[in-house]
Design a protein around this motif. Structure first.
Motif, short mmCIF file in Angstrom:
data_model
loop_
_atom_site.label_atom_id
_atom_site.label_comp_id
_atom_site.label_asym_id
_atom_site.label_seq_id
_atom_site.Cartn_x
_atom_site.Cartn_y
_atom_site.Cartn_z
N VAL A 43 -22.32 -48.78 24.31
CA VAL A 43 -23.60 -49.46 24.95
C VAL A 43 -23.41 -49.40 26.64
CG1 VAL A 43 -24.86 -51.62 25.39
CG2 VAL A 43 -23.52 -51.24 23.24
N LYS A 93 -23.73 -56.05 23.53
CA LYS A 93 -25.12 -56.43 24.10
C LYS A 93 -24.89 -57.74 24.74
CE LYS A 93 -28.21 -53.52 21.60
NZ LYS A 93 -29.46 -53.50 20.62
N PRO A 151 -29.82 -53.38 27.51
CA PRO A 151 -28.84 -52.57 26.88
C PRO A 151 -29.21 -51.36 26.01
CG PRO A 151 -28.28 -54.70 27.12
CD PRO A 151 -29.75 -54.85 27.42
#
Length: 703
Positions: A648, A585, A641
């Protein structure tokens, strides 16, 4: 056909027991070994209602007299499940006020094809006749009181089955699906979303960057206790030291069986002279010679070439009467085989199409055609087959009423004389290969094609099992005992490695298990692993049919959660991916998808027309969470995200294509209703068990 013919020959009581599938358990050796100890008078309890030991044992003891082939542990487990179900559903029957009559009970029997299709209980129309069935039971009561008592004691189980059928039917009737649900289902399957995305898989982060401790795994399981709840279990490891013959043992056995080919000189105590006895080739009383020297007795059966041992079939089949082949090894035996006789047309191969009719033997209740209609259809099929014999298999698959041969195109191979009903048998064995015709039997009209005749041979075979010598067995026993002793003092893995032995792991062994991976039924090992005196690291030797097992307890799990070892295959990936997701992320920062992709050396990809019912992203796989987010995102907007299944995601919505409205959603409503009703039996069973307080004392069976 062979199966159909034998329906008439079966014992009725056996059909009752096997047919109901409610009375199929044995527990004889539990009773013989003393059953339960003095710890408890009950096998267990369900919601406070006890399952008495004596009642439990009486039920299964009755069944043990009728059913064979199931182990005591399997029997105990199956009976336990049945008793738990009876109590759980019994509570529901009482609250619902469900009662059943004798007619309901008889209907349970009538629903079983093996009983309903038995000609003994059918009327002139081929339908199950309750009066005939009652008459049979009445006769049993007077002619065989012992069997009648067993059937009478089993009646409550049949009554419970009838009540359960009514209860499930009530639940199904109450299951509905609304138009709103149907419309939602339609949308799930037909609304489509398209979006662009950047995807960073979890695999781009090394595992050592996202380490997960054992404490974190345990904490996660405790937080999700219901999901990872487990009965007490054990992880064990074992080494198998096989008790098998040495090369010297095999050479000695081969020499001994080969000696049977030559004449032998033996001393005759009556004549006080030496007699010369003939060998296997010359002996006249072959049956006596075989029985005196073989572990498998002489067999007069004629066998086809295809039934001979594959590696030796050609040599054996081509022997002339009196010739001997061998010695040779087959299925763990040293063998000598002598040709006795040959027989032509010993077995046959034929294909048939059965056209049954209402009222015939063992009818399918769905068959409504008359006898005349069946005959006409068979004759029509005969014409088609005669015009094009190659179509026989196809016609059989699409027309036959014999389920036993439908998938083989009507073919029966290796038919022996007398195996089929007489008209069928006579046609096959009295006609040449290629003959096609129609014959009538009690089962209907058969279009038959004779496709082969096989010669068979009668053989005399001396078979001696290849076994280790006493000396070899003693050495193996000594080796196993030494390993057991050494493993008490040294690490189990080190001892096994020094002996070049493979360690077999067995994880999540449950107390009521019977089979041990790689060993089959080994209840003794399971009981030892769960014994209160057995500690982690303990080692014990067990004698098994294959030889000797040296086992050690690797892990004891009594905390109500799955074992740590098992959790590492299920929970560890979840926690590791969570940590990887946090790392990924942080890398997904930038003003646009393109910027994020460039920063991470990735690309902006597109997913087009994806539905929520099939949430698969091309070249990635199922990602329901990502697709759900896409449906909730306005066109042109970029998401935060998203932690997906495999990595992800950062997505940018393009458009959602709504499926056109339907005039009505009746088809979807009906489907949802059918699917829901079909799941009722399993769902209600699971729900009742999850809510119940169940005490299981089966552990006392082996104390």
């Amino acid at each position: 056909m062979a199966v159909l013919q034998k329906i008439r020959q079966r014992s009725l009581l056996l059909i009752l027991i096997i047919g109901l599938s409610l009375l199929a358990f044995i527990i004889g050796d539990i009773i013989n070994s003393g059953g339960f100890g003095s710890v408890s008078r009950n096998v267990g309890s369900v919601n406070g209602e006890n399952i008495p030991v004596q009642d439990f044992l009486q039920k299964v003891n009755d069944l043990s007299k009728q059913q064979q082939g199931i182990s005591p542990t399997q029997a105990a487990n199956a009976i336990w499940n049945q008793e738990v179900e009876n109590i759980l559903f019994g509570e529901r029957f009482e609250k619902a006020g469900i009662r059943v009559s004798n007619d309901h009970v008889l209907n349970m029997y009538a629903q079983n094809p093996q009983i309903a299709q038995n000609p003994q209980f059918q009327n002139a129309l081929g339908k199950f006749d309750k009066a005939k069935f009652k008459e049979f039971l009445a006769n049993m009561k007077t002619t065989n009181p012992a069997q009648w008592e067993m059937v009478e004691r089993s009646t409550p189980m049949v009554e419970n089955a009838a009540k359960k059928q009514l209860y499930i039917a009530m639940l199904k009737a109450g299951f509905v699906a609304t138009d709103t649900e149907a419309k939602a289902k339609y949308s799930e399957e037909n609304d489509k979303v398209s979006f662009d995305y950047v995807y960073l898989p979890y695999t781009v982060v090394n595992d050592n960057e996202a380490k997960v401790s054992d404490d974190e795994i345990i904490a996660y399981m405790k937080k999700n206790e219901k999901k990872y709840k487990s009965e007490p279990s054990r992880d064990i490891e074992y080494v198998l030291i096989e008790n098998k013959p040495s090369k010297e043992d095999e050479a000695e056995m081969k020499s001994r069986i080969d000696a049977l080919l030559a004449p032998r000189i033996v001393y005759n105590s009556e004549t006080k002279k030496n007699d010369t006895l003939p060998g296997f080739r010359e002996v006249t009383n072959v049956e006596e010679f075989v029985n005196n020297n073989s572990d498998i007795k002489f067999d007069t059966t004629y066998v086809a070439k295809k039934d001979l041992p594959v590696e030796h079939a050609e040599q054996i089949y081509n022997l002339v009467p009196g010739q001997v082949y061998g010695s040779y090894v087959d299925n763990g035996y040293y063998k000598l085989t002598r040709m006795m006789k040959r027989k032509a047309n010993a077995t046959a191969k034929a294909s048939h199409i059965l056209i049954a009719y209402a009222g015939g033997a063992a009818p399918n209740p769905n068959i409504k055609r008359t006898k005349e209609e069946a005959k006409a259809k068979a004759e029509d099929l005969l014409k088609q087959v005669q015009a094009n014999p190659e179509k026989f298999a196809e016609l059989a698959r699409t027309n036959t009423d014999d389920p036993g041969s439908a998938q083989t195109g009507g073919e029966y191979d290796n038919i022996t004389p007398g195996q089929m009903v007489k008209p069928f048998n006579d046609f096959v064995f009295n006609n040449p290969i290629g003959k096609i015709g129609v014959v009538e039997t009690d089962f209907g009209f058969h279009v038959i094609k004779v496709t082969g005749k096989n010669e068979a041979v009668q053989l005399a075979t001396i078979a001696q099992k290849i076994q280790p010598s006493d000396s070899t067995s003693d050495n193996i026993f000594t080796q196993a005992t030494k390993m057991e002793m050494d493993a008490q003092e040294k690490p189990f893995a080190d001892v096994a490695k020094s002996l070049k032995m493979n360690i077999v792991p067995v994880n999540k062994l449950m107390y009521n298990d019977e089979n041990v991976q790689g060993l089959g039924s080994q209840r003794g090992i399971v009981v030892w692993a769960f014994n209160e005196d057995t500690k982690k690291g303990d080692v014990k030797k067990f004698d098994v049919p294959q030889g000797h097992v040296i086992a050690t307890v690797k892990n004891i799990n009594d905390n109500g959660l799955i074992s740590l070892e098992e959790a590492k295959t299920t929970v560890l990936p979840i926690l590791r991916n969570q940590k990887k997701a946090e790392i990924l992320k942080k890398k997904m920062t930038g003003g646009s998808l393109e910027a994020v992709a460039q920063k991470n050396g990735s690309s902006v990809l597109s997913a087009t027309d994806v539905t929520f019912a099939a949430p698969n992203i091309p070249n990635v796989g199922p990602e329901a969470k990502v697709i759900g987010k896409a449906f909730g995102l306005a066109a042109g907007k970029t998401s935060a995200p998203i932690e997906g299944q495999s990595g992800v995601f950062l997505i940018r919505a393009k458009n959602i294509t709504k499926a056109p409205e339907l005039p009505n959603y009746a088809t979807y409503t009906a489907r949802l209703k059918q699917e829901g009703r079909g799941s009722v039996p399993s769902r209600i069973s699971t729900a009742l068990r999850n809510r119940a307080e169940i005490e299981d004392n089966r552990a006392e069976l082996n104390q």
